[in-house]
Design an enzyme around this catalytic site. Structure first.
Site, PDB file in Angstrom:
ATOM      1  N   THR A 145      42.192 -18.086 -25.504  1.00 58.40           N
ATOM      2  CA  THR A 145      41.804 -17.059 -26.474  1.00 58.40           C
ATOM      3  C   THR A 145      40.305 -17.106 -26.736  1.00 58.40           C
ATOM      4  O   THR A 145      39.618 -16.093 -26.677  1.00 58.40           O
ATOM      5  CB  THR A 145      42.558 -17.257 -27.802  1.00 58.40           C
ATOM      6  OG1 THR A 145      43.947 -17.342 -27.532  1.00 58.40           O
ATOM      7  CG2 THR A 145      42.303 -16.106 -28.735  1.00 58.40           C
ATOM      8  N   ASN A 206      33.595 -31.785 -28.750  1.00 53.15           N
ATOM      9  CA  ASN A 206      34.433 -32.655 -29.564  1.00 53.15           C
ATOM     10  C   ASN A 206      34.106 -34.127 -29.380  1.00 53.15           C
ATOM     11  O   ASN A 206      34.089 -34.887 -30.334  1.00 53.15           O
ATOM     12  CB  ASN A 206      35.907 -32.420 -29.257  1.00 53.15           C
ATOM     13  CG  ASN A 206      36.391 -31.122 -29.865  1.00 53.15           C
ATOM     14  OD1 ASN A 206      35.783 -30.626 -30.808  1.00 53.15           O
ATOM     15  ND2 ASN A 206      37.450 -30.559 -29.333  1.00 53.15           N
ATOM     16  N   GLU A 254      15.031 -14.999 -37.342  1.00 54.67           N
ATOM     17  CA  GLU A 254      13.977 -15.983 -37.121  1.00 54.67           C
ATOM     18  C   GLU A 254      14.424 -17.062 -36.147  1.00 54.67           C
ATOM     19  O   GLU A 254      13.609 -17.633 -35.433  1.00 54.67           O
ATOM     20  CB  GLU A 254      13.580 -16.646 -38.443  1.00 54.67           C
ATOM     21  CG  GLU A 254      12.601 -15.838 -39.242  1.00 54.67           C
ATOM     22  CD  GLU A 254      12.178 -16.559 -40.501  1.00 54.67           C
ATOM     23  OE1 GLU A 254      11.735 -17.712 -40.417  1.00 54.67           O
ATOM     24  OE2 GLU A 254      12.319 -15.972 -41.580  1.00 54.67           O
TER      25      GLU A 254
END
Length: 449
Positions: A145, A206, A254
């Site tokens: 997904t 992770n 920015e």
């Protein structure tokens, strides 16, 4: 107002999103049902936090966010969880079937059915904004997904909102820890889309965050909740200047202007300090200089890659809490003298600093200590190419044997897309190499030394 819409895609996006909105609510004093006792102007609102929350006439604050997943379990947890009253039910969009770790399902078959509904919701949220500034998109690139639907949605957003900034927080596969066999395919296909359709992408992985939690917070076995809270602190630091008023405020555009030297070189490395548990924080004084050194330390990076192997092109330092410009300038001056921190020769200054007086908040019962000041660094370094070459290598091993390819082709993808995406990433690695290479006129000088 300069509003920002957050879009959370797939399991990773939704869970990081939960951690972020939990933290935003704490920082602004918004209750889980959306009420905000401290806010006196009911209904309207030109307060700084209205960049992230819209207000109803009854004084309820609703996040400008959309959560999407092709299968319902993760978002059902939000529908029944503590913050179920915070979100408008239409902001939580779920499909019936999973993308099954397959980019092609997320991008072509299953994703196609949801994308129009989703864009419709985005349009509704965008219509409530007086001056939409851009999108923050959260997803992983290893699953189906996040990678497939994520890049599909970004493509469509580029068409509908071409001039708006799109900042992307993407969880990349880590070197050792893997959640799916086909991660390399999904990542390469997805990055191919990110290259074109995002303005700045922040890389998280992770494993790097696991190691941070283990080493600095003494958590034996970090869970995703621990990881996400740490990521939420980083994202909160990036967006404080949009949600509060500060001395040196940093706008979203920015980031682009200061961090992206060439349109393709827009993958950033994030680091955060102090990552420290409550027991330790009590005994350490975390000065501005110390924090500044810590964020440049390779072990505090949020993606597994060693900045010492590359050169910095630009850094953005976002201080928050009890910090004054004088300390910041001194700390940056020290960093510039260090031999270990190398900048490319065509970018002599390379630092952008922001200061925000709002001290960092922590989630009650969380792992991080409550501190007076914190620092988040976003850097553009050539070392990030390590992440790509690692994934490319794994991709090549599998693709040489055409392993698992039939799952993608079966969902209506052409095999040529694989080689196109792979070539695009090869070109990206080459771009990073060239950016880090010495400029021609310097070659003579180096040899004499």
């Amino acid at each position: 107002m300069r509003e920002i819409l957050s879009i959370h895609i797939g399991q990773a996006g939704a869970q990081v999103g939960n951690a972020c909105w939990e933290l935003y609510c704490l920082e602004h004093g918004i209750k889980p049902d959306g009420q905000m006792p401290s806010d006196k102007s009911v209904g309207g609102g030109d307060d700084a936090f209205n960049t992230f929350f819209s207000e109803t006439s009854s004084g309820k604050h609703v996040p400008r966010a959309i959560f999407l997943d092709l299968e319902p379990t993760v978002i059902d947890e939000i529908r029944t969880g503590t913050y179920r009253q915070l979100f408008h039910p239409e902001q939580l969009i779920t499909g019936k079937e999973d993308a099954a770790n397959n980019y092609a399902r997320g991008h072509y078959t299953v994703g196609k059915e949801l994308v129009d509904l989703c864009l419709d919701r985005v349009r509704k949220l965008a219509d409530q904004c007086s001056g939409l500034q851009g999108f923050l998109v959260f997803h992983s690139v290893g699953g189906g997904t996040g990678s497939g639907f994520g890049s599909l949605l970004l493509e469509r957003l580029s068409v509908d909102y071409g001039k708006k900034s799109k900042l992307d927080f993407c969880v990349y596969p880590s070197p050792q820890v893997s959640t799916a066999v086909v991660e390399p395919y999904n990542s390469v296909l997805s990055t191919h889309g990110l290259l074109e359709h995002t303005d700045v992408a922040f890389m998280l992985d992770n494993e790097a965050i696991y190691d941070l939690c283990k080493r600095s917070l003494d958590i034996e076995r970090p869970s995703y909740a621990n990881l996400n809270r740490l990521v939420a602190q980083v994202i909160s630091s990036l967006t404080t200047s949009l949600r509060f008023d500060g001395a040196l405020n940093v706008d979203i555009t920015e980031f682009q202007t200061n961090l992206v030297p060439y349109p393709r070189i827009h993958f950033m490395l994030a680091s955060y300090a102090p990552v420290i548990s409550a027991e330790k924080a009590f005994h350490e004084q975390l000065s501005v200089a110390e924090l500044t050194n810590t964020v440049f330390d390779p072990s505090s990076m949020m993606a597994k890659c060693d900045p010492r192997h590359g050169k910095y092109m630009a850094c953005c330092l976002m201080y928050r809490g009890d910090v004054v410009p004088k300390d910041v300038n001194a700390a940056v001056a020290v960093i510039k003298t260090k031999r270990t921190i190398q900048f490319v020769d065509w970018c002599p200054t390379g630092f952008k600093c922001g200061i925000n007086y709002q001290p960092p908040s922590v989630v009650p019962g969380g792992d991080l200590a409550k501190v007076q000041r914190a620092l988040c660094m976003i850097s553009n370094t050539t070392a990030i190419a390590e992440v790509f070459s690692r994934i490319d290598h794994k991709f090549d091993l599998m693709y040489a044997k055409r392993a698992f390819v039939h799952w993608y082709v079966g969902e209506g993808m052409e095999e040529v897309e694989f080689s196109e995406a792979r070539e695009d990433l090869a070109a990206l690695e080459k771009d990073y190499e060239e950016v880090g290479a010495e400029t021609a006129e310097d070659d003579g000088a180096d040899e004499e030394m």
